[in-house]
Each structure stands twice: as C-alpha cells, then as structure tokens.
Motif scaffolding. Structure first.
Motif: not given
Length: 369
Positions: A82-83, A187-188, A174-175, A151-153
């Motif tokens: 994610i970064i 998340f990043a 996001t939620r 975001l990675i779930d």
C-alpha cells in the motif's frame, strides 16, 4: 536520532494499553512478532525536530477490528504494497512513516511497516490516545484530509481514495468496505511533508508510551506505580495522572440498541462508580456525578496483576483502579470537542476537564514538580 530495539517492546506494549483508554485492541501478539523481527535489527526513530521540511512521510495503520487482526496477524507485506501504491499515485517518495493513532495495535503496526520498508518512524501521532474514527485526529483540526489513501482489505483487495474528499465521508466509505471485506484492513495515507507534520502531530508520543510502560515494569506495588506515573505524566504535554476510583467490578451491562456498555464498580466504603464505554472508556460517573469524560483518558489498572487492561478484559469480581489522564490541550479546543467530545459518542453531556473536576489535585504545586 533514537533507535527502537527489542528492549522497547515490552514497556511500549504496556504504554499502548494505558493510552488506549480501554480500547485500541490487544497489541500483545504484534509486540511478540516485532520482538522476534528486531532480534538483530532496529528501527530509526525521528523526533519532529529532526524531520526535513520538504521530505514526505505517510501514515499507516489498521482499520476495523483489532480482534480479527489477532486471528490473522499481518506480516508487514501488505504495508509494503500500500505504501508503494500510494507513492505511485502521489508521485512522491516517502522518507518515513507516521503513526496516526498512538495507542494499542496502531502503535505497533507502523513499526512492522517500517521493518518491511526500511523506513524510519516519526515519534509523534495525531490522536495522543485511541479513537475509533478518521476525523478524530489533529490533521482534521488543521483541515487536512487523510486522502490520498490506499486501503488493502482482509482479502488483499486494493481500494483507492485519491481525491481529497471530506474526512467524514472517507470514514464512511472505508468503514463500508471493511465491513464487507472481512472486518479488517490496513491503510497508507496522510501524505504530508515534514513542515506540516511539525505543526500537526503531537510530539514524542511513542517515547511517552514507553515511559508509561516502564512504570508498570519497575513498580513493586500500586502506590509506587502511582508515584512513578505522576512523575512521568507531570513532565509531559498531557497532565498529571489522577486516581478516580478503586473498587470491585460488581456488574457489566450491555445496551444492544445503542452499542453502549457499562461497568459498575463499588468501593469498600460503599461508593459506586459507573464506567461507560464503547470502543474506548468514555465517561465515568461517581455517585451520580461526572468523574471523568472523553477526550481525557480513563485507564483501568488490574490491581492484582498491576497491569493496564482493555475494557474487553474487564470481568465481574475484578479489582480495578481507574486513572484519569488529561488529554493534550489540542484535543480540548472547541473544534476538537466537536469531533471527540462526549456528544460525538451519543452521550448527552458536555466535556468537563479533570482540572475542573479535581481542582485541589491540580492546584497542588507538588503535582507539577
């Protein structure tokens, strides 16, 4: 520049629970994994003063349920993904990692991310404690959004929020994704230069958490612990800690419709305190009167173990001491109280600072020595 070594992790663990104010998730398993990873390594720790003005940094952490994080511990690989994705979409190369929530699991996940990426960590955060939502940060107080954010779930699907959208809307979006994709994600986001971070972040919260934890490791009894905590907190930008109550947990109640919970404690003298909590401890009423309220911290100490505990570890018959810690001043201004005050959690009461509730304690000059 300091370095985070294995010696940091145990005191940091206790400090992360204390600053979680009942929430923030159990960080024990992540701390163990980090201890293994730091066997022959260390993580550079940058103070705010050391941040280059024009270098960019990103914040990282956990969204969703810390309990689900424990069931499937992150490896840190997702942080690298994610970064890197955030770098692609912002066009900048990040020079370090910031902590968004300075408590619980979200103290430790950025350290895992740092090990994965080889980046240093910044000694500061944007909450000074545990809070459940994105807008409850010092970034929001400066009209800075969390986006661009990646975001990675829990199923390793990537989600991009690249427009600088309203933080409340970003929180909802996001939620919703997390709720549909396994209940946890990483998340990043919060990509900002050092010049901004120096203005926005609460300084030194990582080292403060460690100092808090050292008190628990060094104290031989409760009175000694209180003395140590009073010294550490009096020399911080929080404020001197105060004992709110000692007693036995008589009853734990859950109010399903409102998702509220409460714990009722009784003292040997027959006094009663009711602790109200959701994700974090939010309000305390002693004999019907407010004894402490969010954003000030309310932290529980197991008197048998002499250790801080999360609110999901509280049980009937447990001997607890409840301690109050004044929140940093930036969390007490009106704009902050609009997003972190008691009314934001559904309670019909206004914030009453600990200094107003216990004037004699806070007027005592010895408290600040």
């Amino acid at each position: 520049m300091q370095e985070i070594t294995r010696d940091w992790l145990e005191p940091l663990w206790y400090g992360s629970i204390f600053l979680g104010s009942g929430g923030g998730g159990k960080s024990h398993l992540l701390a163990i994994e980090l201890q293994k990873a730091l066997q022959n390594r260390s993580i550079p720790l940058l103070s705010l003063e050391e941040l280059p003005e024009n270098d960019f940094f990103c914040g990282t952490g956990l969204f969703g349920s810390p309990e689900l994080c424990e069931e499937n511990l992150p490896s840190g690989v997702e942080a690298g993904i994610i970064i890197e994705e955030l770098e692609k979409h912002t066009g900048v190369k990040f020079k370090g990692i910031t902590i968004v929530e300075g408590a619980g699991v979200n103290i430790f996940y950025p350290l895992l991310a740092a090990l994965q990426t080889g980046l240093p960590v910044v000694d500061g955060d944007s909450m000074g404690r545990a809070f459940p939502e994105l807008q409850m940060t010092t970034y929001h107080l400066e009209n800075l959004t969390a986006a661009p954010l990646v975001l990675i779930d829990g199923n390793y699907h990537l989600h991009y929020f690249l427009d600088k959208q309203d933080t409340f809307l970003l929180e909802l979006n996001t939620r919703q994704i997390i709720g549909q994709q396994g209940g946890v994600g990483y998340f990043a986001g919060f990509p900002h230069p050092g010049s901004v971070l120096k203005r926005v972040l609460l300084p030194g919260t990582l080292t403060f958490a460690r100092e808090i934890g050292e008190c628990f490791l060094q104290a031989d009894n409760y009175r000694e612990l209180i003395t140590m905590l009073l010294e550490v907190t009096s020399n911080s930008f929080y404020g001197p800690v105060i004992e709110l109550f000692q007693g036995i947990v008589k009853k734990i109640s859950t109010y399903e419709l409102a998702k509220w919970k409460s714990a009722t404690l009784t003292s040997p003298k027959g006094e009663e305190l009711q602790l109200l909590f959701q994700y974090e401890n939010l309000l305390a009423f002693k004999n019907g009167n407010v004894a402490a309220s969010v954003p000030d911290l309310i932290s529980a100490i197991d008197l048998n173990e002499l250790k801080p505990v999360n609110n999901n570890e509280i049980y009937e018959g447990q001997r607890l001491a409840l301690l109050g810690l004044p929140a940093p001043l930036r969390l007490r201004i009106k704009k902050a109280l609009d997003v972190v005050g008691p009314q934001c959690f559904g309670y019909r009461t206004t914030y009453l600072p600990l200094e107003r509730l216990y004037p004699n304690h806070y007027r005592n000059k010895e408290v600040f020595s």
